[in-house]
Design an enzyme around this catalytic site. Structure first.
Site, PDB file in Angstrom:
ATOM      1  N   PRO A 194      34.013  34.976  45.582  1.00  0.00           N
ATOM      2  CA  PRO A 194      34.710  34.592  46.808  1.00  0.00           C
ATOM      3  C   PRO A 194      34.500  33.114  47.160  1.00  0.00           C
ATOM      4  O   PRO A 194      35.233  32.558  47.961  1.00  0.00           O
ATOM      5  CB  PRO A 194      34.095  35.484  47.887  1.00  0.00           C
ATOM      6  CG  PRO A 194      33.255  36.476  47.192  1.00  0.00           C
ATOM      7  CD  PRO A 194      33.014  36.015  45.796  1.00  0.00           C
ATOM      8  N   GLU A 226      24.571  40.600  45.224  1.00  0.00           N
ATOM      9  CA  GLU A 226      24.661  39.511  46.206  1.00  0.00           C
ATOM     10  C   GLU A 226      25.074  38.192  45.567  1.00  0.00           C
ATOM     11  O   GLU A 226      25.222  37.191  46.244  1.00  0.00           O
ATOM     12  CB  GLU A 226      23.314  39.346  46.922  1.00  0.00           C
ATOM     13  CG  GLU A 226      23.005  40.462  47.909  1.00  0.00           C
ATOM     14  CD  GLU A 226      24.110  40.649  48.942  1.00  0.00           C
ATOM     15  OE1 GLU A 226      24.429  39.679  49.648  1.00  0.00           O
ATOM     16  OE2 GLU A 226      24.647  41.769  49.038  1.00  0.00           O
ATOM     17  N   ARG A 266      50.945  37.370  31.276  1.00  0.00           N
ATOM     18  CA  ARG A 266      52.402  37.468  31.371  1.00  0.00           C
ATOM     19  C   ARG A 266      53.093  36.111  31.233  1.00  0.00           C
ATOM     20  O   ARG A 266      54.294  36.046  30.994  1.00  0.00           O
ATOM     21  CB  ARG A 266      52.841  38.198  32.643  1.00  0.00           C
ATOM     22  CG  ARG A 266      52.563  37.464  33.914  1.00  0.00           C
ATOM     23  CD  ARG A 266      52.919  38.298  35.121  1.00  0.00           C
ATOM     24  NE  ARG A 266      54.356  38.417  35.361  1.00  0.00           N
ATOM     25  CZ  ARG A 266      55.151  37.430  35.762  1.00  0.00           C
ATOM     26  NH1 ARG A 266      54.656  36.227  35.954  1.00  0.00           N
ATOM     27  NH2 ARG A 266      56.440  37.628  35.969  1.00  0.00           N
ATOM     28  N   ASP A 313      60.112  33.132  37.959  1.00  0.00           N
ATOM     29  CA  ASP A 313      59.243  33.727  38.979  1.00  0.00           C
ATOM     30  C   ASP A 313      59.422  33.022  40.303  1.00  0.00           C
ATOM     31  O   ASP A 313      59.551  31.807  40.349  1.00  0.00           O
ATOM     32  CB  ASP A 313      57.762  33.540  38.595  1.00  0.00           C
ATOM     33  CG  ASP A 313      57.322  34.554  37.573  1.00  0.00           C
ATOM     34  OD1 ASP A 313      58.052  35.529  37.380  1.00  0.00           O
ATOM     35  OD2 ASP A 313      56.263  34.336  36.972  1.00  0.00           O
TER      36      ASP A 313
HETATM   37  N1  ADE Z   1      34.140  38.854  43.820  1.00  0.00           N
HETATM   38  C1  ADE Z   1      34.043  39.408  45.039  1.00  0.00           C
HETATM   39  N2  ADE Z   1      35.083  39.073  45.813  1.00  0.00           N
HETATM   40  C2  ADE Z   1      35.878  38.270  45.057  1.00  0.00           C
HETATM   41  C3  ADE Z   1      37.103  37.585  45.287  1.00  0.00           C
HETATM   42  N3  ADE Z   1      37.741  37.655  46.456  1.00  0.00           N
HETATM   43  N4  ADE Z   1      37.615  36.853  44.286  1.00  0.00           N
HETATM   44  C4  ADE Z   1      36.981  36.747  43.111  1.00  0.00           C
HETATM   45  N5  ADE Z   1      35.833  37.372  42.827  1.00  0.00           N
HETATM   46  C5  ADE Z   1      35.275  38.127  43.791  1.00  0.00           C
END
Ligand code: ADE
Length: 248
Positions: A90, A117, A155, A170
């Site tokens: 994230p 974590e 793709r 696309d």
């Molecule tokens: N791992 C946990 N959440 C994630 C996300 N939103 N994008 C990529 N990897 C992740």
């Protein structure tokens, strides 16, 4: 293209990569996808891949050694330097059509799926070359994110989609959302297919589709239009639709 994925849960990939377009691309030799388990690169009796964080706190952190060794064994197999090693997290830069296109030009990708974590910061500082997030939400691990990235990249590879035009057209590639599509039957539960699509007039159909795509983009994603490179005709269509619909 060759894609190597590091995951503590390799079986998660069997479904998504064992069906449909990605499977066909693999079967046709257009891409090779290998999943490796860092657990196989541990040297203790319990095959430990995680440990508690230094400094305290909840959860577990992925240890550096199995990830370094797994990636090194993969890059050793590929036999080249400078392979992108991408951590799914994230914390990464946001994935998009542009990023998918950028990755689709690489001969090799190594994707590392984080878990728990997080991973030891030394993996990020000294092994990983890129960090990618697929959206502003937190998943239980990087596996689903890796599947999304692989699907979107595969793709785009030459020859993967039936007609070469499909990926080029696309919506995100053109900067517009897609126009509405219809197929048989002509009338379903009283709802009719727009007359223009049955007219056989290709010019009229193309114009109708452009208008629908522009109108939909104005309503749903005006930010995309602001970035789009428009032809003169498209520009004047945008202006007339804006005027007609009261956009400014
Ligand atoms: N791992 C946990 N959440 C994630 C996300 N939103 N994008 C990529 N990897 C992740």
């Amino acid at each position: 293209m060759r894609i190597d994925i590091l995951s503590l849960f390799p079986r998660m990939f069997e479904g998504p990569f064992g069906e449909s377009i990605v499977k066909r691309a693999v079967d046709r030799g257009l891409v090779s996808i290998q999943v490796h388990n860092p657990r196989e690169h541990t040297h203790d009796r319990h095959h430990t891949v995680d440990d508690s964080p230094y400094g305290g706190g909840d959860g577990m952190v992925m240890k550096p050694e199995p990830i370094f060794e797994a990636v090194e064994s993969v890059t050793g197999l590929i036999g080249r330097e400078a392979v992108p090693v991408i951590l799914l997290t994230p914390q990464g830069r946001l994935f998009s059509h542009d990023v998918a296109q950028e990755l689709s030009r690489e001969p090799n990708l190594v994707l590392v799926c984080g878990h728990y974590e997080g991973v030891d910061e030394r993996v990020i500082r000294h092994l990983v070359t890129d960090e990618i997030s697929i959206g502003e939400y937190v998943l239980t691990g990087g596996e689903l994110a890796a599947m999304v990235v692989v699907d979107a990249v595969v793709r785009l590879l030459p020859g993967v989609l039936g007609s070469e035009g499909s990926a080029r057209d696309d919506s995100y590639a053109r900067g517009f959302l897609e126009y509405p599509q219809y197929t048989r039957p002509r009338v379903y539960r009283g709802w009719e297919v727009p007359e223009v699509l049955l007219s056989g007039n290709h010019q009229e159909i193309a114009r109708w589709r452009s208008e629908e795509a522009i109108e939909r983009t104005l309503l749903r994603r005006p930010d995309l239009l602001a970035k789009a490179v428009l032809s003169e005709e498209e520009r004047s269509l945008v202006d007339s639709i804006k005027a007609r619909r009261g956009f400014n």
